[in-house]
Design an enzyme around this catalytic site. Sequence first.
Site, PDB file in Angstrom:
ATOM      1  N   ASP A   7       0.882  -1.167   0.000  1.00 44.08           N
ATOM      2  CA  ASP A   7       0.000   0.000   0.000  1.00 44.08           C
ATOM      3  C   ASP A   7       0.918   1.214   0.000  1.00 44.08           C
ATOM      4  O   ASP A   7       1.436   1.599   1.045  1.00 44.08           O
ATOM      5  CB  ASP A   7      -0.910  -0.008   1.234  1.00 44.08           C
ATOM      6  CG  ASP A   7      -1.779   1.236   1.310  1.00 44.08           C
ATOM      7  OD1 ASP A   7      -2.286   1.677   0.258  1.00 44.08           O
ATOM      8  OD2 ASP A   7      -1.945   1.780   2.420  1.00 44.08           O
ATOM      9  N   GLU A  66      -1.263  -1.441  -4.788  1.00 41.82           N
ATOM     10  CA  GLU A  66      -2.478  -0.677  -5.043  1.00 41.82           C
ATOM     11  C   GLU A  66      -2.195   0.404  -6.076  1.00 41.82           C
ATOM     12  O   GLU A  66      -1.159   1.063  -6.031  1.00 41.82           O
ATOM     13  CB  GLU A  66      -2.984  -0.043  -3.743  1.00 41.82           C
ATOM     14  CG  GLU A  66      -4.365   0.551  -3.875  1.00 41.82           C
ATOM     15  CD  GLU A  66      -4.919   1.011  -2.543  1.00 41.82           C
ATOM     16  OE1 GLU A  66      -5.186   2.221  -2.414  1.00 41.82           O
ATOM     17  OE2 GLU A  66      -5.089   0.166  -1.642  1.00 41.82           O
ATOM     18  N   ASP A 138      -2.405   1.038   7.392  1.00 39.11           N
ATOM     19  CA  ASP A 138      -1.535   0.857   6.224  1.00 39.11           C
ATOM     20  C   ASP A 138      -1.161  -0.609   6.031  1.00 39.11           C
ATOM     21  O   ASP A 138      -1.157  -1.113   4.906  1.00 39.11           O
ATOM     22  CB  ASP A 138      -0.278   1.727   6.349  1.00 39.11           C
ATOM     23  CG  ASP A 138      -0.614   3.212   6.348  1.00 39.11           C
ATOM     24  OD1 ASP A 138      -1.216   3.676   5.363  1.00 39.11           O
ATOM     25  OD2 ASP A 138      -0.284   3.898   7.331  1.00 39.11           O
TER      26      ASP A 138
END
Length: 180
Positions: A7, A66, A138
């Site tokens: 991420d 992502e 996160d």
Amino acid sequence: MKILGIDPGLRTTGFGVIEKQGNKLSYIASGTIKTPDADLPQRLKTILVSVAEVIATYKPDCAAIEKVFVNVNPQSTLLLGQARGAAICALVGADLFVAEYTALQVKQAVVGQGKAQKAQVQDMVQRLLKLSGLPGTDAADALGVAICHAHSGEALSMLGALAPELAKKGLRVRGGRLVG
């Protein structure tokens, strides 16, 4: 198959490592990479080096990251894209296949709906991986990216695992397809 989920973020980049054996997902590790209060090149270097260290430590078979969404603030979007690029460079530098998923795809894979809140993602990641505690946001997002790939990326991963051999023959994997 060991999957590393990322991420990306300029201040904090989350990572999560899971293993998929058949239909079973197992938690291996997760955490965050925090960049120093420094200029942009130093922050990007921290992301690159730290992701490379995660790869060296956990030896994943493939990776998923992502995708960047377009923020209201274009400058924030550009900075996030640069952080993502630093992470991708580390992944590709380790000859890992890299799959990319939108936040919507990740939320649908983990929670079942694309408009899920961060707390819902955290809760489902904890349940799916049978964690004793709630992961940080996160790290949970990174684990969610890995879970999304485990559910939807098996064929892409197998193709990606062949990438080094294919490269020797002048072929490469692009968008899930072989190109020469």
